[in-house]
Motif scaffolding. Structure first.
Motif, mmCIF file in Angstrom:
data_model
loop_
_atom_site.group_PDB
_atom_site.id
_atom_site.type_symbol
_atom_site.label_atom_id
_atom_site.label_comp_id
_atom_site.label_asym_id
_atom_site.label_seq_id
_atom_site.Cartn_x
_atom_site.Cartn_y
_atom_site.Cartn_z
ATOM 1 N N ASN A 257 -1.424 5.237 -10.071
ATOM 2 C CA ASN A 257 -1.276 4.004 -10.851
ATOM 3 C C ASN A 257 -1.346 4.348 -12.334
ATOM 4 N N PRO A 258 -0.209 4.297 -13.031
ATOM 5 C CA PRO A 258 -0.185 4.682 -14.444
ATOM 6 C C PRO A 258 -1.073 3.803 -15.320
ATOM 7 N N HIS A 259 -1.458 2.603 -14.811
ATOM 8 C CA HIS A 259 -2.335 1.713 -15.579
ATOM 9 C C HIS A 259 -3.800 2.122 -15.430
ATOM 10 N N GLY A 260 -4.072 3.039 -14.524
ATOM 11 C CA GLY A 260 -5.455 3.507 -14.338
ATOM 12 C C GLY A 260 -6.368 2.427 -13.797
ATOM 13 N N LYS A 261 -5.834 1.574 -12.915
ATOM 14 C CA LYS A 261 -6.657 0.477 -12.378
ATOM 15 C C LYS A 261 -6.636 0.481 -10.858
ATOM 16 N N LEU A 262 -7.668 -0.134 -10.315
ATOM 17 C CA LEU A 262 -7.785 -0.272 -8.869
ATOM 18 C C LEU A 262 -7.618 -1.741 -8.500
ATOM 19 N N PRO A 263 -7.221 -2.065 -7.292
ATOM 20 C CA PRO A 263 -7.041 -1.213 -6.126
ATOM 21 C C PRO A 263 -5.655 -0.551 -6.065
ATOM 22 N N VAL A 264 -5.601 0.506 -5.236
ATOM 23 C CA VAL A 264 -4.339 1.184 -4.917
ATOM 24 C C VAL A 264 -4.374 1.506 -3.426
ATOM 25 N N ILE A 265 -3.250 1.323 -2.751
ATOM 26 C CA ILE A 265 -3.177 1.806 -1.367
ATOM 27 C C ILE A 265 -2.118 2.890 -1.279
ATOM 28 N N VAL A 266 -2.341 3.807 -0.346
ATOM 29 C CA VAL A 266 -1.357 4.859 -0.080
ATOM 30 C C VAL A 266 -1.156 4.880 1.426
ATOM 31 N N TYR A 267 0.071 4.717 1.846
ATOM 32 C CA TYR A 267 0.358 4.748 3.274
ATOM 33 C C TYR A 267 1.523 5.693 3.480
ATOM 34 N N ASP A 268 1.254 6.811 4.141
ATOM 35 C CA ASP A 268 2.239 7.878 4.272
ATOM 36 C C ASP A 268 2.564 8.308 2.833
ATOM 37 N N SER A 269 3.819 8.234 2.398
ATOM 38 C CA SER A 269 4.084 8.624 1.005
ATOM 39 C C SER A 269 4.268 7.391 0.118
ATOM 40 N N PHE A 270 3.982 6.212 0.677
ATOM 41 C CA PHE A 270 4.194 4.969 -0.089
ATOM 42 C C PHE A 270 2.926 4.595 -0.851
ATOM 43 N N VAL A 271 3.073 4.453 -2.169
ATOM 44 C CA VAL A 271 1.927 4.113 -3.025
ATOM 45 C C VAL A 271 2.159 2.711 -3.585
ATOM 46 N N LEU A 272 1.107 1.866 -3.535
ATOM 47 C CA LEU A 272 1.250 0.515 -4.103
ATOM 48 C C LEU A 272 -0.019 0.128 -4.835
ATOM 49 N N TYR A 273 0.149 -0.359 -6.062
ATOM 50 C CA TYR A 273 -0.977 -0.911 -6.824
ATOM 51 C C TYR A 273 -0.668 -2.364 -7.148
ATOM 52 N N GLU A 274 -1.626 -3.090 -7.696
ATOM 53 C CA GLU A 274 -1.617 -4.540 -7.961
ATOM 54 C C GLU A 274 -1.971 -5.257 -6.654
ATOM 55 N N MET B 280 -1.002 8.165 11.106
ATOM 56 C CA MET B 280 -1.157 8.071 9.645
ATOM 57 C C MET B 280 -2.066 6.873 9.318
ATOM 58 N N THR B 281 -3.172 7.151 8.587
ATOM 59 C CA THR B 281 -4.086 6.061 8.222
ATOM 60 C C THR B 281 -3.838 5.655 6.768
ATOM 61 N N LEU B 282 -3.882 4.375 6.539
ATOM 62 C CA LEU B 282 -3.714 3.860 5.176
ATOM 63 C C LEU B 282 -4.943 4.245 4.343
ATOM 64 N N ILE B 283 -4.711 4.688 3.123
ATOM 65 C CA ILE B 283 -5.835 5.025 2.235
ATOM 66 C C ILE B 283 -5.990 3.888 1.224
ATOM 67 N N PHE B 284 -7.211 3.409 1.126
ATOM 68 C CA PHE B 284 -7.487 2.271 0.228
ATOM 69 C C PHE B 284 -8.450 2.747 -0.860
ATOM 70 N N HIS B 285 -7.937 2.792 -2.091
ATOM 71 C CA HIS B 285 -8.749 3.196 -3.242
ATOM 72 C C HIS B 285 -9.291 1.935 -3.911
ATOM 73 N N THR B 286 -10.573 1.916 -4.174
ATOM 74 C CA THR B 286 -11.136 0.741 -4.823
ATOM 75 C C THR B 286 -12.309 1.126 -5.716
ATOM 76 N N LEU B 287 -12.866 0.077 -6.333
ATOM 77 C CA LEU B 287 -14.015 0.229 -7.224
ATOM 78 C C LEU B 287 -15.059 -0.734 -6.675
ATOM 79 N N SER B 288 -16.283 -0.292 -6.479
ATOM 80 C CA SER B 288 -17.306 -1.174 -5.923
ATOM 81 C C SER B 288 -17.522 -2.377 -6.855
ATOM 82 N N GLY B 289 -17.403 -3.590 -6.297
ATOM 83 C CA GLY B 289 -17.628 -4.799 -7.098
ATOM 84 C C GLY B 289 -16.380 -5.330 -7.771
ATOM 85 N N SER B 290 -15.252 -4.632 -7.626
ATOM 86 C CA SER B 290 -14.008 -5.140 -8.240
ATOM 87 C C SER B 290 -13.507 -6.337 -7.441
#
Ligand SMILES: N[C@@H](CCC(=O)N[C@@H](CS)C(=O)NCC(=O)O)C(=O)O
Length: 216
Positions: A49-66, A1-11
Motif C-alpha cells: 500500500n503506497p499510502h502506508g496505511k492499514l488494512p491490507v489483504i493479500v490473497y494469492d498474488s492479489f493485493v487490496l487496500y482501502e 491459499m490462505t488470505l493474509i489480513f494486515h491490520t493495526l490493533s485498534g484501527s
C-alpha cells in the motif's frame, strides 16, 4: 491459499474488515503490524500500500487496500461463505450502504479528533474548543443515525457491513472513557445505539476481533 489480513490493533478500518472476515467465515492469516516500529513505512509494506496505511489483504498474488473495497471484495469473492454482509432488501441494502458511508464521512473525523486528543495525547494542553466541537458533531450524527436502528442492526435484523463500519467508532468512544476517566463520552451514544453496540459485542466472533492491546 490462505488470505493474509494486515491490520493495526485498534484501527477502526481494520476492525471493520476483521468483523467482515469473521462474518463471512473466511479463513485468514492475521498480521498485526506496528506503526511505532515503523512497519508501515517499510519498503515491503509500501509495496503493498503506497499510502502506508492499514488494512491490507493479500490473497494469492492479489493485493487490496482501502477497507470499503476490501469488504466489497469479500462479499463478491466469497458468495457462498457465511452470510451476506448486506441486507437482502434493496432499499434496506441502500440504507445500510449509506450508513456505512456516513460513519466514515461524518463520525470517523470527530472521533479521530478525540482519539488524537485523549488516546494519542503525549504532552501540552488539550484543545478544549476542538474537543467540544468534535463532541457536538458526534452527538448530532449519532442522534440522526439512531433512527435507522429499527430492526436490531443497521437497517436489518442481521448484523452486516454497516454495523461493522460504525461499531469500531463507538468502541473508540467507550475506550476513551476507560482510559480517561471523567470524560463520559458514552453519554454521546443514544440509548438505541448503546443497546445495538451490546448486540454487536455479543456476536460469537466479536471477542476474536477485539483489539489485542485493549485486552491488557
Ligand atoms: N480510507 C482508509 C483509511 C485507512 C487508515 O487511515 N488507516 C490508519 C489506521 S486507522 C492507518 O493505517 N494509519 C497509519 C498511518 O497513517 O501512519 C481505509 O478505509 O482503509
Amino acid at each position: 491459499m490462505t488470505l493474509i489480513f494486515h491490520t493495526l490493533s485498534g484501527s477502526p478500518f481494520g476492525w471493520k474488515v476483521q468483523l467482515a472476515l469473521e462474518h463471512k467465515q473466511i479463513a485468514y492469516d492475521l498480521k498485526v503490524l506496528s506503526a511505532e516500529a515503523g512497519e508501515l513505512k517499510s519498503t515491503e509494506f509500501l509495496a503493498l500500500n503506497p499510502h502506508g496505511k492499514l488494512p491490507v489483504i493479500v490473497y494469492d498474488s492479489f493485493v487490496l487496500y482501502e477497507s470499503e473495497p476490501i469488504v466489497e471484495y469479500l462479499e463478491d469473492n466469497y458468495p457462498n461463505s457465511g452470510s451476506s454482509l448486506w441486507p437482502q432488501d434493496i432499499k434496506h441494502r441502500a440504507v445500510a450502504r449509506r450508513i456505512a458511508k456516513e460513519a466514515e464521512s461524518y463520525v470517523y473525523s470527530p472521533v479521530r479528533v478525540l482519539v488524537t486528543q485523549w488516546l494519542n495525547h503525549r504532552e501540552g494542553p488539550l484543545d478544549l474548543e476542538t474537543i467540544n466541537h468534535a463532541k457536538h458533531a458526534i452527538a448530532k450524527e449519532l442522534d440522526w443515525l439512531e433512527g435507522f436502528f429499527l430492526n436490531g442492526f443497521v437497517a436489518s435484523t442481521f448484523p452486516g457491513a454497516a454495523d461493522y463500519a460504525l461499531y469500531p467508532l463507538i468502541a473508540l468512544l467507550k475506550r476513551i472513557d476507560i482510559k480517561r476517566s471523567g470524560q463520559n463520552l458514552s453519554a454521546l451514544i443514544p440509548a438505541k445505539l448503546q443497546s445495538w453496540s451490546h448486540r454487536v459485542e455479543e456476536l460469537p466472533y466479536f471477542a476474536k476481533t477485539y483489539p489485542s492491546h485493549w485486552k491488557a
